[in-house]
Design a protein around this motif. Structure first.
Motif, mmCIF file in Angstrom:
data_model
loop_
_atom_site.group_PDB
_atom_site.id
_atom_site.type_symbol
_atom_site.label_atom_id
_atom_site.label_comp_id
_atom_site.label_asym_id
_atom_site.label_seq_id
_atom_site.Cartn_x
_atom_site.Cartn_y
_atom_site.Cartn_z
ATOM 1 N N GLN A 20 0.853 -1.192 0.000
ATOM 2 C CA GLN A 20 0.000 0.000 0.000
ATOM 3 C C GLN A 20 0.889 1.243 0.000
ATOM 4 O O GLN A 20 1.650 1.454 0.945
ATOM 5 C CB GLN A 20 -0.913 -0.008 1.236
ATOM 6 N N PHE A 60 -2.247 5.993 0.230
ATOM 7 C CA PHE A 60 -3.457 5.198 0.485
ATOM 8 C C PHE A 60 -3.434 4.503 1.853
ATOM 9 O O PHE A 60 -4.291 3.677 2.151
ATOM 10 C CB PHE A 60 -3.633 4.153 -0.617
ATOM 11 N N GLU A 84 1.954 -10.066 -8.622
ATOM 12 C CA GLU A 84 0.634 -9.473 -8.848
ATOM 13 C C GLU A 84 0.731 -7.949 -9.014
ATOM 14 O O GLU A 84 -0.164 -7.327 -9.553
ATOM 15 C CB GLU A 84 -0.300 -9.802 -7.687
ATOM 16 N N ASP A 129 -5.348 11.159 -11.703
ATOM 17 C CA ASP A 129 -4.909 11.761 -10.429
ATOM 18 C C ASP A 129 -3.646 11.105 -9.858
ATOM 19 O O ASP A 129 -2.975 11.688 -9.006
ATOM 20 C CB ASP A 129 -6.018 11.626 -9.359
ATOM 21 N N GLN A 130 -3.353 9.909 -10.306
ATOM 22 C CA GLN A 130 -2.181 9.210 -9.765
ATOM 23 C C GLN A 130 -0.879 9.691 -10.411
ATOM 24 O O GLN A 130 0.211 9.316 -9.981
ATOM 25 C CB GLN A 130 -2.331 7.681 -9.939
ATOM 26 N N LEU A 190 1.392 0.725 -8.658
ATOM 27 C CA LEU A 190 0.949 0.432 -7.276
ATOM 28 C C LEU A 190 -0.165 1.384 -6.844
ATOM 29 O O LEU A 190 -1.102 1.000 -6.145
ATOM 30 C CB LEU A 190 2.129 0.550 -6.309
ATOM 31 N N MET A 191 -0.047 2.643 -7.299
ATOM 32 C CA MET A 191 -1.074 3.635 -6.940
ATOM 33 C C MET A 191 -2.399 3.311 -7.634
ATOM 34 O O MET A 191 -3.468 3.474 -7.032
ATOM 35 C CB MET A 191 -0.627 5.033 -7.373
ATOM 36 N N ILE A 222 -3.435 0.379 -8.511
ATOM 37 C CA ILE A 222 -3.993 -0.791 -7.815
ATOM 38 C C ILE A 222 -4.677 -0.353 -6.517
ATOM 39 O O ILE A 222 -5.797 -0.763 -6.206
ATOM 40 C CB ILE A 222 -2.869 -1.822 -7.531
ATOM 41 N N ALA A 223 -3.992 0.514 -5.762
ATOM 42 C CA ALA A 223 -4.545 0.979 -4.479
ATOM 43 C C ALA A 223 -5.786 1.835 -4.706
ATOM 44 O O ALA A 223 -6.768 1.739 -3.956
ATOM 45 C CB ALA A 223 -3.478 1.763 -3.717
ATOM 46 N N MET A 224 -5.762 2.660 -5.753
ATOM 47 C CA MET A 224 -6.908 3.538 -6.066
ATOM 48 C C MET A 224 -8.159 2.700 -6.387
ATOM 49 O O MET A 224 -9.252 2.958 -5.876
ATOM 50 C CB MET A 224 -6.540 4.462 -7.247
ATOM 51 N N ASP A 252 -8.812 -0.298 -5.519
ATOM 52 C CA ASP A 252 -9.249 -0.993 -4.314
ATOM 53 C C ASP A 252 -10.022 -0.037 -3.398
ATOM 54 O O ASP A 252 -11.109 -0.362 -2.910
ATOM 55 C CB ASP A 252 -8.011 -1.563 -3.591
ATOM 56 N N GLU A 253 -9.458 1.144 -3.203
ATOM 57 C CA GLU A 253 -10.081 2.099 -2.274
ATOM 58 C C GLU A 253 -11.383 2.684 -2.834
ATOM 59 O O GLU A 253 -12.395 2.752 -2.150
ATOM 60 C CB GLU A 253 -9.098 3.233 -1.958
ATOM 61 N N THR A 310 -4.942 -6.759 -10.899
ATOM 62 C CA THR A 310 -3.775 -7.641 -10.777
ATOM 63 C C THR A 310 -2.695 -7.220 -11.772
ATOM 64 O O THR A 310 -2.940 -6.412 -12.675
ATOM 65 C CB THR A 310 -4.149 -9.101 -11.080
ATOM 66 N N GLY A 311 -1.527 -7.836 -11.602
ATOM 67 C CA GLY A 311 -0.445 -7.611 -12.560
ATOM 68 C C GLY A 311 -0.890 -7.992 -13.968
ATOM 69 O O GLY A 311 -0.550 -7.327 -14.942
#
Lengths: 253, 75
Positions: free
Chosen positions: A96, A100, A199, B12-13, B40-41, B43-45, B47-48, B55-56
């Motif tokens: 994370q 976030f 992943e 925005d990322q 990574l951002m 992916i996190a965005m 999710d949130e 996924t990759g």
């Protein structure tokens, strides 16, 4: 192995938290391989049963417990006989980025990786479950992420940093009882947890990362054999130390 | 899950890339600023904001932002 060898674990009992998979399972196997008996603790009973089936009921047993819960820690410690050592290889890894990060996520990771280790050790010591004056040994599986800054591993790295710091304090407190405490800080080891990296990172990025390891990525047994050494009397003069296991990654250029 | 909102959250990322350069047809991995950190951002965005796991493989197999949206919005 000759049971009189200082490297032998013969006649000794060790608890391995996180014994159901990955590094913890490999440590459980190595303990038995070197003559010791193992009591595995983990959440997944089916995996623990498989571990006992593989190692033999005379050599291995298990306690199903979730060490993020106080009542499970109490119950597990209640069930334990006097032991010669404890290995904490339980934990989680979550990616994370800072932007976030949430309190809930920090709590989750700290609870799984750090509180679980410290609170379990506290109970073990309080109830005098770890044999004293016999160079008993506690090994905490921390991470090299405590030494380097890996993107998105903020919560995980912080929890491992806390664990490594705690180990030195606990080593100091338990020295009077001749109980040793050491920490291993592995770099990338090929486990299910590490597989999560594929992943989030591209195969190209992972290949580049792997190429930076002179001896390649580690295997669970690379950590397990080192743990066995730290559990054995062969390391009876070693306490409050952190050993980096990285196949040369950090130092060889 | 609204397509344009996703596009805006995606844009925005990025810190350096002109938002105008980021459309549903943009081949995002060809953007100069694209990196493992931006991945990574994203992916996190997802999710949130949408409770969706990217996924990759999703990132690998999508060329444009629109394609990525289609892959995850149907889940």
């Amino acid at each position: 192995m000759d049971q009189n060898s200082p490297f032998s674990l013969s006649g000794k009992i060790f608890v391995v938290a996180g014994a159901s998979s990955g590094i913890g399972l490999s440590i459980a196997k190595a303990v038995v391989q070197c003559g010791g008996k193992v009591i595995g603790i983990a959440r997944r009973e089916e995996k623990l049963r498989e571990m006992v089936a593989e190692l033999g009921e005379g050599n291995a047993s298990y306690i199903k417990a979730d060490l993020t819960k106080d009542e499970d820690i109490q119950r597990a410690v209640d069930m334990l006989p006097e032991i010669n050592g404890y290995v904490h290889a339980a934990g989680i890894l979550l990616h994370q980025p800072l932007k976030f990060i949430k309190r809930e996520l920090l709590d989750q990771v700290m609870n799984a990786n750090y509180y679980s280790a410290v609170l379990t050790l506290s109970e073990l010591v309080k109830r005098k479950k770890i044999r004293r004056n016999l160079y008993s040994s506690i090994v905490l599986i921390s991470s090299i992420s405590n030494q380097v800054g890996s993107k998105s591993l903020l919560a995980y790295s912080s929890s491992k940093g806390a664990m490594s710091a705690a180990a030195r304090v606990i080593a100091s407190e338990l020295a009077i009882q001749k109980i040793r405490v050491n920490t291993l800080e592995p770099a990338m080891v090929m486990t299910d947890i590490a597989a999560q990296a594929s992943e989030v990172h591209s195969a190209e990025a992972l290949a580049k990362d792997a190429a930076a390891y002179p001896f390649g990525y580690g295997l669970p047994e690379d950590i397990a054999y080192c743990t066995v050494f730290l559990l054995s009397d062969a390391s009876k003069w070693i306490t409050a130390q952190t050993l980096t296991l990285d196949g040369g990654w950090r130092t060889i250029v | 899950m609204d397509k344009n909102e996703f596009l805006k959250a995606f844009a925005d990322q990025f810190d350096e890339t002109e938002p105008a350069l980021i459309t549903l047809d943009t081949k995002f991995k060809e953007l100069e600023e694209w990196s493992s950190m931006v991945a990574l951002m994203i992916i996190a965005m997802a999710d949130e904001n949408y409770n969706k796991k990217i996924t990759g493989a999703d990132l690998r197999e999508s060329d444009t932002i629109g394609q990525l949206y289609e892959r995850i919005s149907s889940r």
